[in-house]
Scaffold this active site. Structure first.
Site, short mmCIF file in Angstrom:
data_model
loop_
_atom_site.label_atom_id
_atom_site.label_comp_id
_atom_site.label_asym_id
_atom_site.label_seq_id
_atom_site.Cartn_x
_atom_site.Cartn_y
_atom_site.Cartn_z
N GLU A 360 -7.56 -5.89 0.75
CA GLU A 360 -6.36 -5.72 1.57
C GLU A 360 -6.70 -5.64 3.06
O GLU A 360 -5.98 -6.15 3.88
CB GLU A 360 -5.61 -4.47 1.12
CG GLU A 360 -5.14 -4.61 -0.32
CD GLU A 360 -4.44 -3.38 -0.86
OE1 GLU A 360 -3.77 -2.69 -0.10
OE2 GLU A 360 -4.58 -3.13 -2.07
N GLU A 643 -13.50 2.65 -4.66
CA GLU A 643 -12.09 3.04 -4.66
C GLU A 643 -11.80 3.98 -5.83
O GLU A 643 -11.03 4.92 -5.71
CB GLU A 643 -11.25 1.77 -4.80
CG GLU A 643 -9.77 2.00 -4.93
CD GLU A 643 -9.00 0.69 -5.03
OE1 GLU A 643 -9.60 -0.32 -5.46
OE2 GLU A 643 -7.82 0.68 -4.66
C1 BGC Z 1 -5.06 0.60 -1.06
C2 BGC Z 1 -5.23 2.07 -0.81
C3 BGC Z 1 -3.94 2.54 -0.24
C4 BGC Z 1 -2.96 2.39 -1.35
C5 BGC Z 1 -1.64 3.00 -1.21
C6 BGC Z 1 -4.07 0.51 -2.17
O1 BGC Z 1 -3.89 -0.73 -2.69
O2 BGC Z 1 -6.23 -0.05 -1.28
O3 BGC Z 1 -6.39 2.53 -0.41
O4 BGC Z 1 -3.94 3.76 0.38
O5 BGC Z 1 -2.87 1.08 -1.81
O6 BGC Z 1 -1.54 3.85 -2.21
#
Ligand code: BGC
Length: 758
Positions: A360, A643
């Protein structure tokens, strides 16, 4: 003096979203006369640019002009270029590409988010005795799109055909008669001097060359980074090679992108991370212009010669912020974990704080919200954060709501999630505590107050589940809006939790953060001398707390976060704390010291356990090597923070669909400084400090240092035959209290050695 930039459009072709967007080469010749005293070049672009003066880059900064909300503001850079000029004909030039302005941006690879026409603006000041000659971008600047950079982006693809190189294009004397003239352009936002920390090339890594079971040639650089691969290759003109960057090998040892978004080349969620290069004749070296990837591995395709390690290196690229922390201890696994956190910070501090450097690569507010304290122990974030905070503040909607990605992406909805948008006050408060400066706090205060009003308003409404619950306390419970909630507890699923965040937001999480923020506002109001506001927010905090306690306590849950949160945020009464902490401790033991929290309380759990007398459990959780746990990742070879713990699944060893470079779950590591090393500010800016180290686990020694704005603080403890020996370093003029594990307290402590039995 404010600079008046004149923009020029520098493309002839109209931008078409799915067509390759070739890089633009722009140049202007000029004469330097005798007696030049100084020369400065100020430059910016709608897009991303590499500046040159007589073929040389004025400094090594990458990805200029940096990422701001271009609808509102755009940075320009100033370079001292006197050394690069010579009497006679000179040339100033730039390569301009899509950048954040027009390139594909996460989460959904949105194109042309801020505009679809690239522009350049420059002011060149040549200072002579008799006065200053000024050259600005106008229609005398020439451009071409027929250069070697066939397609470009920060994230998905860079395509370069070296056979199309324009030999000498950025040197004086090049024949640009076939190039077109730039046309007058415009920009409505504010053009401001660069505020951020410069994005620079940093560490480099040599690879090991792997030949995978599938017959691929893969380079393993040994460290997951954000950056690029630089290579030297020899071959025939017209030969195409392809490089694909990824952060994992699959179970069989083959290159894969499956943990991210797969190897789809186009579309809304294409990961890309692809470099296509066409050789010119002979030996050549290439370094991508704009492509930055998150990777440890690089798959080479169609290489024209034997692949030898010496021809490749990976180069980490990130914002240069001074390192302030260091930590080492007797457990090499924890030391590696510490490095992993630092590397995830580096990879996600590329001009803005991002969630991850690949999938992202967006300025998610929640990730930096939980990470800020760790970030501040590790490095001096002031410049980096204050630039980003300005875009945060400017992004506020008339309703007071705040986008949860900053800089916001036009057209991407979603806003005001608890734990994410509260960063508007939590981050400035953190900056205030670390640096003792009120600028960022003062700047953010009004926006934070508006966001509070927005929360007060939405708390008045009830979620449809609670439509008929109308008692007086209900108006302090935040159950409307979108809230990501605890987010990604072990085995969590991004998609399902995303869905739940919209339909059934967790009001316990939202209300706790509503309270925490009201408290921070009350504190900020005192700091900024707003006594009436202080009263108002303190009263509000009291009411939210009462409501929270009524609806969400006592805690009956088998989720660790439900205990951590009220303890960390001060939602429990003094007489309840002992029982609550004991329940949390029991839960952790029953869970065999495995972590059970998500984004929003993983960073709190070690502190909460330690502060409530369960340091032993905190150490065992930190040192647990089983899934899920920090050292589980280290044992699996992680070089950054994942993550989610199942980025490599424990039973099968298969890769999960998770990024391997998200700093949020590593945010707990501020604890290594604040508790293991025990270095904490008592007054803002570490003007007064506490050094209260806590030993435990298998550690026989630990050494933490923090270069505060008040000077260098050090805490080095070791265990020797039942004695706890602590060496502390305290900067001159800093009032310090040293507290030893046996409870002995030394007020007005000095640099030196302190011991106690253990
Ligand atoms: C991101 C996170 C972000 C989240 C929102 C994800 O897809 O990678 O780190 O804070 O979306 O909950």
């Amino acid at each position: 003096m404010e600079k008046k930039f004149q923009f020029v459009w520098c493309e002839q072709k109209t931008y078409a979203p799915k067509q390759p967007a070739s890089g633009v080469y722009v140049r202007r010749e000029f004469t330097v006369s005798d007696g030049l005293k100084a020369a400065r070049l100020h430059m910016t672009a709608l897009g991303v640019y590499v500046p040159y003066v007589n073929g040389r880059q004025p400094d090594g900064q990458r990805l200029l002009p940096g990422f701001t909300d271009y609808r509102k503001r755009l940075q320009y850079q100033s370079f001292d270029v006197a050394e690069l000029l010579a009497q006679g004909t000179n040339v100033v030039s730039a390569v301009v590409g899509n950048g954040w302005y027009r390139g594909q941006l996460a989460p959904f690879n949105k194109r042309a988010a801020y505009g679809d026409k690239l522009a350049l603006a420059a002011i060149l000041e040549l200072e002579y005795d008799g006065g200053t000659e000024i050259i600005v971008t106008d229609t005398s600047w020439k451009a071409t799109q027929n250069g070697p950079l066939l397609d470009n982006g920060l994230k998905v693809l860079e395509q370069y055909d070296a056979t199309l190189e324009l030999e000498g294009w950025n040197l004086p004397g090049f024949d640009d008669s076939g190039w077109f003239a730039c046309t007058p352009g415009s920009y409505d936002g504010a053009v401001i001097p660069s505020e951020g920390a410069p994005i620079m090339e940093q560490e480099t890594f040599e690879p090991a060359v792997l030949h995978t079971p599938d017959g691929e040639t893969v380079l393993d650089f040994g460290q997951n980074i954000a950056g690029h691969v630089e290579f030297t290759v020899t071959g025939q003109a017209g030969h195409e090679v392809r490089l694909r960057m990824g952060e994992a090998l699959d179970q069989k040892g083959n290159f894969t992108l499956k943990n991210l978004r797969g190897d789809k080349d186009d579309g809304l969620i294409a990961l890309g991370q692809k470099l296509v290069y066409v050789l010119k004749e002979g030996t050549q070296t290439y370094r991508p212009h704009f492509l930055i990837s998150g990777f440890q591995y690089c798959k080479l395709e169609n290489w024209p010669e034997e692949v030898v390690a010496e021809n490749f290196r990976s180069v980490a690229v990130y914002s240069q912020i001074p390192e302030t922390g260091s930590f080492r201890c007797s457990d090499p696994m924890i030391n590696r974990l510490y490095e992993n956190v630092r590397w995830s910070q580096k990879s996600n501090f590329v001009d803005i704080p991002t969630d991850c450097p690949h999938r992202e690569r967006a300025g998610w507010t929640g990730d930096i919200n939980v990470f800020i304290e760790t970030a501040n122990y590790l490095a001096d974030t002031r410049k980096f954060i204050s630039k980003w905070m300005k875009d945060f503040i400017l992004s506020q909607k008339p309703s007071g709501g705040l986008p949860y990605i900053i800089p916001p992406l036009p057209g991407l909805g979603g806003e005001s999630s608890a734990g994410w948008s509260d960063a508007i006050i939590n981050i400035p408060m953190n900056e205030y505590w670390f640096y003792g400066e009120t600028e960022t706090l003062a700047l953010a205060y009004d926006a934070a107050a508006k966001f509070m009003a927005f929360n007060i308003d939405r708390a008045q409404r009830n979620h449809w589940r609670n439509l008929f619950k109308r008692d007086a306390d209900r108006k302090y419970v935040l159950d409307t809006g979108q809230h990501f909630g605890e987010w990604l507890e072990p085995k969590g699923n991004n998609f399902l939790e995303g869905l739940k965040s919209v339909i059934l937001p967790d009001s316990e999480v939202a209300t706790a953060w509503f309270y925490y923020m009201a408290n921070q506002m009350a504190e900020a109001a005192i700091i900024l001398d707003k006594p009436l506001d202080h009263q108002r927010y303190a009263e509000l905090a009291k009411n939210i707390r009462a409501a929270y306690r009524k609806y969400f306590m006592p805690v009956k849950s088998d989720r660790q976060c439900k205990y951590v949160r009220p303890l960390y945020m001060g939602l429990a009464e003094a007489e309840e704390i002992t029982a609550l902490a004991k329940s949390l401790n029991d839960l952790c033991i029953r869970n065999e010291y495995k972590i059970g929290t998500g984004f929003l309380s993983t960073y709190q759990i070690l502190q909460v356990l330690t502060d409530n007398g369960y340091a032993d459990t905190a150490y065992r959780m930190l040192e647990n090597r089983q899934y899920p746990g920090w050292l589980y990742e280290v044992e699996k070879g992680a070089t950054t923070i994942w993550e989610s713990w199942d980025a490599i699944k424990p039973d099968s060893g298969e890769l999960g669909v998770k990024s391997m470079n998200h700093y949020a779950p590593g945010a707990a590591l501020s604890w290594l400084f604040s508790h293991c090393g025990g270095i904490r500010p008592v007054k803002p800016g570490f003007r007064e400090i506490m050094i209260a180290p806590v030993s435990g686990g298998s550690l026989s020694w630990a050494k933490a240092t923090y270069q505060s704005v008040a000077g260098k603080i050090g805490s080095f403890w070791r265990l020797e035959n039942g004695t706890f020996i602590l060496e502390v370093e305290i900067p001159e003029g800093v009032a310090a209290t040293v507290k030893l594990p046996d409870g002995t307290v030394y007020e007005k402590a000095q640099t030196g050695v302190y011991t106690c039995g253990i």
